[in-house]
Structures are given as structure tokens and as C-alpha cells.
Design a protein around this motif. Structure first.
Motif, PDB file in Angstrom:
ATOM      1  N   ARG A 176      43.959  63.308  48.274  1.00 33.62           N
ATOM      2  CA  ARG A 176      44.013  63.670  46.672  1.00 33.62           C
ATOM      3  C   ARG A 176      45.040  64.581  46.294  1.00 33.62           C
ATOM      4  NH1 ARG A 176      38.711  63.196  44.537  1.00 33.62           N
ATOM      5  NH2 ARG A 176      38.886  65.214  43.420  1.00 33.62           N
ATOM      6  N   ARG A 195      43.043  58.922  40.558  1.00 33.90           N
ATOM      7  CA  ARG A 195      42.491  59.280  41.901  1.00 33.90           C
ATOM      8  C   ARG A 195      41.383  60.551  41.565  1.00 33.90           C
ATOM      9  NH1 ARG A 195      47.689  62.259  44.756  1.00 33.90           N
ATOM     10  NH2 ARG A 195      48.011  63.836  43.198  1.00 33.90           N
ATOM     11  N   HIS A 196      41.574  61.342  40.573  1.00 34.73           N
ATOM     12  CA  HIS A 196      40.665  62.532  40.462  1.00 34.73           C
ATOM     13  C   HIS A 196      39.431  62.011  39.577  1.00 34.73           C
ATOM     14  CE1 HIS A 196      43.109  65.140  42.637  1.00 34.73           C
ATOM     15  NE2 HIS A 196      44.163  65.136  41.759  1.00 34.73           N
TER      16      HIS A 196
END
Length: 445
Positions: A94, A222-223
Motif C-alpha cells: 500500500r 489501492r486504498h
């Protein structure tokens, strides 16, 4: 893998294109500056940690004057790894991996320097030592998947087998160097191993700072997952790919069997009052064999399909395990330790290279962490089972029990179709897994 619903042969997600461009800038691993820097940094960290690991039980005993408490302090470091290994994979997938390597290097440097200063001043106590070991082991747990994912980003699929062989070799070299260096430094000053460990993290941080290419793509989405959901997604990915799923159970079993056999041939000589140098020679012989196997592994992985190669290369380890169970002389232990260890690097190089090649960039660190967890969990069981068996049934039957586990693991491994289908490195990227998997199209009447 074509026999997995998650596998999509020929899939090329957009986030792989930047990685491919970065990897194409070097024609060989030895001209690949980012790869060499990452390898150098991790090697420095391994040697530094190894020096401290060798010295910590001696320092803990000197502080506590108790074998029991020295053992407790040593065990605490394993707890740090267990607590951190899964969050490490999630975080490394992340955040910017290069920055995470720098943070880990800085943390390791500060902790080991603090321990050196405290011990040199004579004020280090058992609680401080245990707490520091807990944190440093957690730092190491973060370093491993981050560096492994970064390596995948700067190395082409065709070169992954060679890269993994080199990583096997560096582990063997670190093991061979750490003990003698730790003993020599401890003999000069009890605090010096801590200082050497901090220097290892200095080199690791410096090499990470010199890496000028990104070690992961930018993922705008991605978050969108929370941390827990991201971790669950890592488990789902590992379970969805047959060859990686096999690695969780079978390789945990093989590591337990292999480790238990070696613990047995180390503890038995201790019980019969064998000279410490002779006891260490078994591990040294195994380390030299691993190094030799690492040198041979790239050629073997390039020439033979990695699945069948791994199956064939595991046969000497199984036979060597049963040979150890029948052995009664020290030199037989040394010779069979070499036989058991020599062909392990080609197994690991081919399988880990393949697994890395088929794993998307967004899942690299989590995949590494989940696999590491399966091995980390069983690691403490080897000495516990070995000690219990040695004290009840004797050395021969103890090793025979571990050899039997090794045989069971080998049979399960060899019968797995996903393993047998692994081909040459040039074909690995054809099995690249699309994740998340594309849902099947609905049929219309």
C-alpha cells in the motif's frame, strides 16, 4: 495457472507495463543496478542481524545469569515476527516500498545503536533487551516482503530463477559469516555485535537510498480497501492459486520435517557431550552445501522445467533423512547433512521464482507475507518436537519420525498437478494471475 479460476494466461494488467519497462533497462542481473543495490542492502541486513542473533543468547545469559530467562528473551524475537508478518505484507503493498525500506533501516539502526550504547555503559537490563528484540524482529518482518516485492519489480520473469538462486546463496553466505563474526566481536567486547548490526542497517539504508527507480506502481484505487479487507484479499489470492495454496501446507510440513531433523542432529551431540566445534561443523557443512547448490541453481532452472526439477531435487533430501535415522557416527551426520541440503536451492529458486512471476505487483508483498507466516508458525515446533522425541524415543527414531514427515510432504508435493506443470522461466509470465478474478460472463439464451 490454467487450472485455477483465478489464472488468466497471457493476462497483462496495466500496472505491469511500467514494471516491464523498468526491468528491460538491464540485459543481465549483474548490470541491473537496482537489483544489485537491493541485494546488497538485504545481505548487509542479514549479516548484521545474524551477528546479533548469535550474540543475543550469550548477552542475555550474561545479564540474567539464567538459561531459562535467556531462552525466554530469545523466544520473544519470534513473537515479533509472528505479530508483524501479516501487517507487513499489507503495508508493503500500500505504500512506497523504497521509503518503507528506508524507514526499516532507520528503525533498525536506532534500536541496535541504543542497545550498543546501553550495554557499553553497563546499564542494559533484561526487559530493555527483550523489548528491543521484539521490535527489531518486527522490523525484519517488514523488511523481507518489501525487499522481495521490490526485487520482482526490477527483475524480468526470465531472470527470476537466477535472482532467487542468488537470494538463496546470500542467505547461505550470511549464515556462514554471521556466527564466526559474532563470536569474534563478542570476544572483543560484549556490546560490539550490536554495533555491527547497526552498521548492517546503515548499509541497507544507503543502498535503498541509491535505488533510483520506483519499486511499485502508483495505484489510485489501492486504498479503496481497508487494511483488514486488504489482508483478507491476500489470503483469498493465495488460496485461489493452486501452486501457492500447495506451498502453504506442504512447505510448512517440509520445513518442519527438515528443521526437526537438523535440530535432532544438533541436540543429540550436545547430550553426549560432543565438542561445540564439531556440533557447529554440521551446520557449516549444510551451509556450504546450500551455497554450492545456489551456484548451480541458475543453470538448472534455465535448462529444466521447474516443477519436475523441484520434485527430482527433493529426492536426495528424503533419502538423506532416512539415512540420518540409520546413522550412528558423527561423520555420517556431516555427509548426510550435505546430501540433504545440496539440492534445496534449485527447488526454492524455481518455485519461488515462478510464484513471484505469476503474482501481480499489487499482491506481491501480501503473497510473501502469507507464505512466510506458514513457515514462521511451524518454526518453533521443530525444536519442541525434537526435544520431546529425543528424550523419549532416542535420536534414531526421532530423526525417522521427521524423515517420515518429509516423505509425506514430498509425496503430496509430487502428486500436485499444479506443481508438475511449472515449466521453464520463459513460460512463467504466461500464467500471470489476473486479480481480482474476472467474473464469468452470463450466458444469454
Amino acid at each position: 495457472m490454467s487450472d485455477s479460476p483465478a489464472a488468466a494466461p497471457g493476462a497483462s494488467p496495466a500496472n505491469e507495463t511500467a514494471a516491464a519497462r523498468a526491468r528491460s533497462t538491464a540485459t543481465s542481473l549483474w548490470q541491473n543496478a537496482p537489483y544489485l543495490l537491493l541485494m546488497t542492502g538485504k545481505t548487509s541486513q542479514l549479516i548484521g542481524n545474524g551477528i546479533a542473533v548469535f550474540a543475543v543468547p550469550l548477552i542475555a545469559f550474561a545479564i540474567t545469569e539464567s538459561v531459562f530467562w535467556a531462552g525466554v528473551i530469545g523466544a520473544i524475537s519470534e513473537v515479533g515476527v509472528l505479530l508483524a508478518v501479516l501487517p507487513a505484507g499489507v503495508i508493503a503493498d500500500r505504500v512506497d516500498r523504497r521509503r518503507l525500506l528506508l524507514v526499516c533501516s532507520a528503525a533498525g539502526l536506532i534500536i541496535w545503536l541504543t542497545l550498543w550504547a546501553a550495554d557499553a555503559a553497563g546499564v542494559l537490563n533484561a526487559i530493555e533487551l527483550a523489548a528491543a528484540l521484539l521490535v527489531t524482529s518486527a522490523v525484519s518482518a517488514f523488511y523481507a516482503p518489501t525487499e522481495a516485492a521490490g526485487i520482482r519489480y526490477v527483475v524480468s520473469s526470465e531472470q527470476l530463477g537466477t535472482a532467487m538462486a542468488a537470494m538463496q546463496g546470500r542467505g547461505a553466505v550470511a549464515s556462514l559469516l554471521s556466527g564466526p563474526l559474532g563470536g569474534m566481536l563478542y570476544g572483543l567486547s560484549r556490546a560490539l555485535p550490536f554495533l555491527a548490526s547497526s552498521f548492517g542497517y546503515v548499509l541497507a539504508g544507503a543502498t535503498a537510498l541509491l535505488v533510483r527507480v520506483p519499486l511499485n506502481d502508483r495505484h489510485p484505487q489501492r486504498h479503496s480497501q481497508g487494511v483488514v479487507a486488504s489482508l483478507v484479499d491476500g489470503f483469498r489470492f493465495v488460496w485461489a492459486v493452486p501452486v501457492i495454496r500447495t506451498g502453504i501446507g506442504v512447505f510448512a510440513l517440509l520445513n518442519l520435517a527438515f528443521g526437526g531433523a537438523f535440530v535432532s542432529i544438533n541436540l543429540h551431540p550436545v547430550a553426549i557431550h560432543t565438542a561445540p566445534l564439531l556440533i557447529a561443523l554440521v551446520d557449516v557443512a549444510s551451509g556450504v552445501a546450500m551455497l554450492a547448490g545456489s551456484i548451480a541453481a541458475p543453470s538448472l532452472v534455465k535448462r529444466f522445467p521447474s516443477g519436475p526439477l523441484a520434485i527430482v531435487c527433493m529426492v536426495p533430501s528424503v533419502l538423506g533423512g532416512f539415512g540420518l535415522a540409520l546413522s550412528t557416527h558423527y561423520l555420517e551426520y556431516v555427509a548426510l547433512a550435505i546430501v540433504m541440503s545440496l539440492f534445496i536451492p534449485p527447488v526454492n529458486s524455481g518455485l519461488l521464482g515462478y510464484v513471484s512471476a505469476i503474482t501481480p505487483q499489487t499482491m506481491q508483498a501480501r503473497m510473501n507475507s502469507v507464505l512466510s507466516l506458514s513457515w514462521t508458525v511451524v518454526a518453533p515446533l521443530a525444536p519442541l518436537l525434537s526435544g520431546a522425541l529425543l528424550s523419549t524415543v532416542g535420536v534414531g527414531r526421532s530423526i525417522a519420525a521427521f524423515a517420515s514427515l518429509l516423505l509425506v510432504g514430498f509425496v503430496l508435493f509430487a502428486l500436485n498437478r499444479a506443481v508438475r506443470r511449472i515449466g521453464l522461466p520463459g513460460t512463467w509470465e504466461d500464467d500471470l494471475v489476473r486479480w481480482p478474478p474476472t467474473p464469468p460472463e452470463r450466458q444469454t439464451s
